[in-house]
Design an enzyme around this catalytic site. Structure first.
Site, mmCIF file in Angstrom:
data_model
loop_
_atom_site.group_PDB
_atom_site.id
_atom_site.type_symbol
_atom_site.label_atom_id
_atom_site.label_comp_id
_atom_site.label_asym_id
_atom_site.label_seq_id
_atom_site.Cartn_x
_atom_site.Cartn_y
_atom_site.Cartn_z
ATOM 1 N N ASP A 1 0.854 -1.177 0.000
ATOM 2 C CA ASP A 1 0.000 0.000 0.000
ATOM 3 C C ASP A 1 0.902 1.243 0.000
ATOM 4 O O ASP A 1 2.088 1.155 0.323
ATOM 5 C CB ASP A 1 -0.892 -0.039 1.244
ATOM 6 C CG ASP A 1 -1.692 1.229 1.392
ATOM 7 O OD1 ASP A 1 -2.420 1.585 0.448
ATOM 8 O OD2 ASP A 1 -1.594 1.872 2.466
ATOM 9 N N ASP B 1 -0.227 5.249 0.717
ATOM 10 C CA ASP B 1 -0.462 6.279 1.736
ATOM 11 C C ASP B 1 -0.696 5.625 3.099
ATOM 12 O O ASP B 1 -1.517 4.722 3.225
ATOM 13 C CB ASP B 1 -1.675 7.141 1.338
ATOM 14 C CG ASP B 1 -1.542 8.561 1.863
ATOM 15 O OD1 ASP B 1 -0.690 8.809 2.747
ATOM 16 O OD2 ASP B 1 -2.297 9.432 1.390
HETATM 17 MG MG LIG Z 1 -2.993 3.258 3.135
#
Ligand SMILES: [Mg+2]
Length: 303
Positions: free
Chosen positions: A13, A15
């Protein structure tokens, strides 16, 4: 054996895991740079449909990550693949989203349009764009009432930024859901299309999902039957694990990405009937600094 060495690929992932907004998470680039002896594939998996894979890779490189365009998989690409599978080549698709989403639609041989007069488009694709206005949603509502296939890049309700939580694509999807009485097909995490695109890019199912959010990354890992590492550098907290269903817990939890480079803490998984899962994990994290804590048994290998 280091945690990461047990997998042929990491599905990362962005952010909350690698950076927060414009700020890199301290130590994250270094944690990923120590390439294992065997060539481990890194795939950067983002629900954000507003930027191209090239743009995302550039942002990652600016922050110190050695990312290339072909290592980035976006929900815009997954949405475009979904529509290409549903519609005949050259079909018109009304785009509510950025010009980068338009480019993804054209890349799969569909015709992207912003407005239509009379002839309803075969599809509607919806991704985050800070400039989306009522007129754009109105065009999409007309198309949905006329029977267009509706694909949402993601249904994230909120979008964290420097000022707090802004409306995410899911909030704009909710407006169209209300206006059209329809339900979209969703491409992004926690749904299968983006996760499957990431696995295709990784060229293996021996992959560890690494992310900060229970309702996207960790649920997404369960959707496709993969193990997951929840890092506590982003949105979800140990307290949030108290309300996470027992069959959708992360496989591991760690304070930071560097736990990938160490063996998993030598401790039994948290018992399913633990009084307070958050307190149990917090205690183990204190006992085993820098290590990933096993939380649940790996998911069954079927998908
Ligand atoms: Mg995230």
């Amino acid at each position: 054996m280091r945690l990461r060495s047990r997998f042929d690929a990491l599905l990362l992932d962005l952010d909350g895991t690698l950076f927060r907004g414009h700020e890199v998470i301290p130590g994250a680039p270094e944690a990923l740079s120590g390439a294992p002896e065997d060539a481990q594939r890194l795939v950067y998996v983002t629900n954000n449909a507003s930027r191209s894979a090239l743009g995302v890779a550039g942002h990652l490189r600016d922050l110190g990550f050695a990312a290339t365009e072909d290592e980035v998989v976006t929900s815009a690409q997954a949405a475009a693949h979904l529509l290409a599978a549903e519609l005949s080549p050259g079909s018109a698709v009304l785009v509510v989203g950025t010009d980068d989403l338009v480019a993804e639609i054209e890349c799969v041989g569909l015709q992207a349009i912003r407005r239509f007069n009379g002839i309803a488009p075969a599809g509607v694709v919806q991704g985050h764009n800070p400039n989306t206005a009522w007129a754009d949603l109105a065009e999409a509502a007309y198309a949905l009432r006329a029977g267009a296939v509706w694909v949402a890049a993601n249904t994230d309700a909120t979008l964290p930024n420097e000022r707090g939580l802004a409306p995410g694509n899911g909030s704009m999807v909710a407006a169209l859901r209300t206006a059209s009485d329809r339900e979209p097909i969703v491409a992004g995490k926690p749904f299968a299309p983006l996760m499957e695109d990431a696995l295709t890019r990784a060229k293996t199912r021996s992959a560890l999902v690494v992310g900060d959010r229970l309702n996207t990354d960790i649920d997404g890992a369960h959707t496709v039957g993969l193990e997951s590492l929840m890092v506590l550098t982003g949105v979800s907290t140990l307290e949030d694990l108290r309300t996470q269903p027992a069959d959708r817990l992360p496989t591991y939890v760690s304070d930071s990405l560097d736990a990938l480079n160490h063996p998993v803490a030598d401790t039994a998984p948290i018992p399913a009937d633990a009084q307070d899962i958050a307190a149990e994990i917090a205690a183990r994290l204190r006992e085993h600094p820098g290590r990933a804590i096993p939380v649940s048994a790996p998911p069954a290998a079927d998908d």
